[in-house]
Design a protein around this motif. Structure first.
Motif, PDB file in Angstrom:
ATOM      1  N   PRO A 213      40.603  42.799  51.725  1.00  0.00           N
ATOM      2  CA  PRO A 213      40.554  43.250  53.123  1.00  0.00           C
ATOM      3  C   PRO A 213      41.944  43.175  53.767  1.00  0.00           C
ATOM      4  O   PRO A 213      42.824  42.541  53.195  1.00  0.00           O
ATOM      5  N   LEU A 214      42.065  43.776  54.954  1.00  0.00           N
ATOM      6  CA  LEU A 214      41.120  44.550  55.755  1.00  0.00           C
ATOM      7  C   LEU A 214      41.227  46.033  55.409  1.00  0.00           C
ATOM      8  O   LEU A 214      42.339  46.527  55.195  1.00  0.00           O
TER       9      LEU A 214
ATOM     10  N   ARG B 173      32.425  38.342  55.374  1.00  0.00           N
ATOM     11  CA  ARG B 173      32.267  39.664  54.748  1.00  0.00           C
ATOM     12  C   ARG B 173      33.136  40.677  55.484  1.00  0.00           C
ATOM     13  O   ARG B 173      33.210  40.671  56.715  1.00  0.00           O
ATOM     14  N   TYR B 174      33.794  41.508  54.709  1.00  0.00           N
ATOM     15  CA  TYR B 174      34.655  42.545  55.272  1.00  0.00           C
ATOM     16  C   TYR B 174      34.219  43.866  54.671  1.00  0.00           C
ATOM     17  O   TYR B 174      34.211  44.004  53.448  1.00  0.00           O
TER      18      TYR B 174
ATOM     19  N   ILE C 260      33.496  43.336  60.344  1.00  0.00           N
ATOM     20  CA  ILE C 260      33.936  42.034  59.835  1.00  0.00           C
ATOM     21  C   ILE C 260      32.875  41.024  60.237  1.00  0.00           C
ATOM     22  O   ILE C 260      32.489  40.972  61.406  1.00  0.00           O
TER      23      ILE C 260
END
Lengths: 202, 202
Positions: free
Chosen positions: A186-187, A128-129, A106
């Protein structure tokens, strides 16, 4: 962010109750252990309420929790930096028939090296994931380099997204099958299966 | 007990909502996975609410969750039966510097072999919960038999009792030091430390 706000929280005298809400279990991150120790040093009372963590919620994919080996982290690769310490850990887990939970990177409130060098703090990259798909790409990139046959495109895996939420999505299949599956937002998490004993034909 | 009541819960038609409350995470036990699959086969909707499990709450002892290897179960020994599969698992974990969480046996609603042979069902033994002390005794009994030096009286361990409750008790020390420590009432858990990097002098 706990890292930046810790000094303020610990600055006394303070009669307020302070609550810190975290994703996962409070002791999943060293940051929180450190915060608790610092608070106790100052004589502050600390009460911990444990929470569900992906470390146990991953049980929902059907692979038994007591058959997992060491958990690994998969970091976003860059052109210059491809940390692959997970490879040896997955190898040791698989030798013993154990499943491997992969925690996916992450990036939140991250700065570019250029911005940092210019001293422009406070200007962050978009969050950003890592997706299951990116994870598989990186795993296979390292397998191609190391070439020890720890896993391959036919290895059975499980991709998990948004575990515990109403939109939770779980898909099992080979690395090849899951590479282009869409898991949504996400996640994401990923499990590389060890030895399996199917107790239902499904 | 879920095992005995499952057929009744799954017997349709039934418009009632049925809630099952469990200790730990629902998928910590195969029984619950099986129950969910059976319910889904009958077209019943199932919603799972994950819960804290000792598998992640053990993080409170300060040893990082991602440095644990395979979890082991320690069963009550009898004169005839001393299951020691945990020994090889602890050995493999320690070889890799990993901590081992030991789940300690619980005997609830157990019958003696004599009562079972007499067909006297429903007459149960008093509940028994393995203590940290009993766990250490059994671990050392197996080390003496197997004699591979997987751990010894000087191995650093953590005893945990009633994790998450207000009376929670954690004590770290060698096997020798913890052998006679009083941890109070159930439930107890035990951790055999792998490689440690102390980040505070305490």
């Amino acid at each position: 962010m706990v890292e930046q706000g810790a000094d303020e929280m610990l600055a006394g005298p303070n009669d307020d109750d302070i609550a810190i809400l975290v994703v996962g279990d409070p002791f999943g991150a060293t940051t929180h252990s450190d915060l608790m120790l610092r608070a106790k040093e100052k004589g502050m009372g600390v009460e911990v309420i444990h929470n569900v963590s992906i470390m146990n919620a991953v049980g929902c994919c059907g692979l038994q929790l007591y058959s997992y080996g060491e958990t690994v982290s998969i970091c976003f690769f860059t052109d210059e930096w491809k940390p692959d310490s997970f490879y040896a850990k997955i190898r040791e887990n698989r030798k013993r028939g154990l499943h491997t939970l992969c925690l996916l990177d992450i990036k939140v409130k991250e700065m570019t090296v250029e911005e940092m060098m210019k001293g422009k703090y406070g200007k962050f990259q978009p969050p950003r994931y890592m997706t299951v798909n990116q994870c598989i790409e990186q795993l296979m990139e390292i397998e191609e380099i190391r070439n020890e046959g720890v896993y391959d495109w036919d290895t059975v895996c499980v991709g998990l997204a948004r575990v515990g939420q109403p939109t939770q999505t779980l898909k099992a299949g080979t690395m090849r099958e899951l590479l282009n599956e869409d898991f949504g937002g996400p996640l994401h998490s990923f499990v590389i299966a060890g030895d399996c004993h199917f107790f239902r034909d499904r």
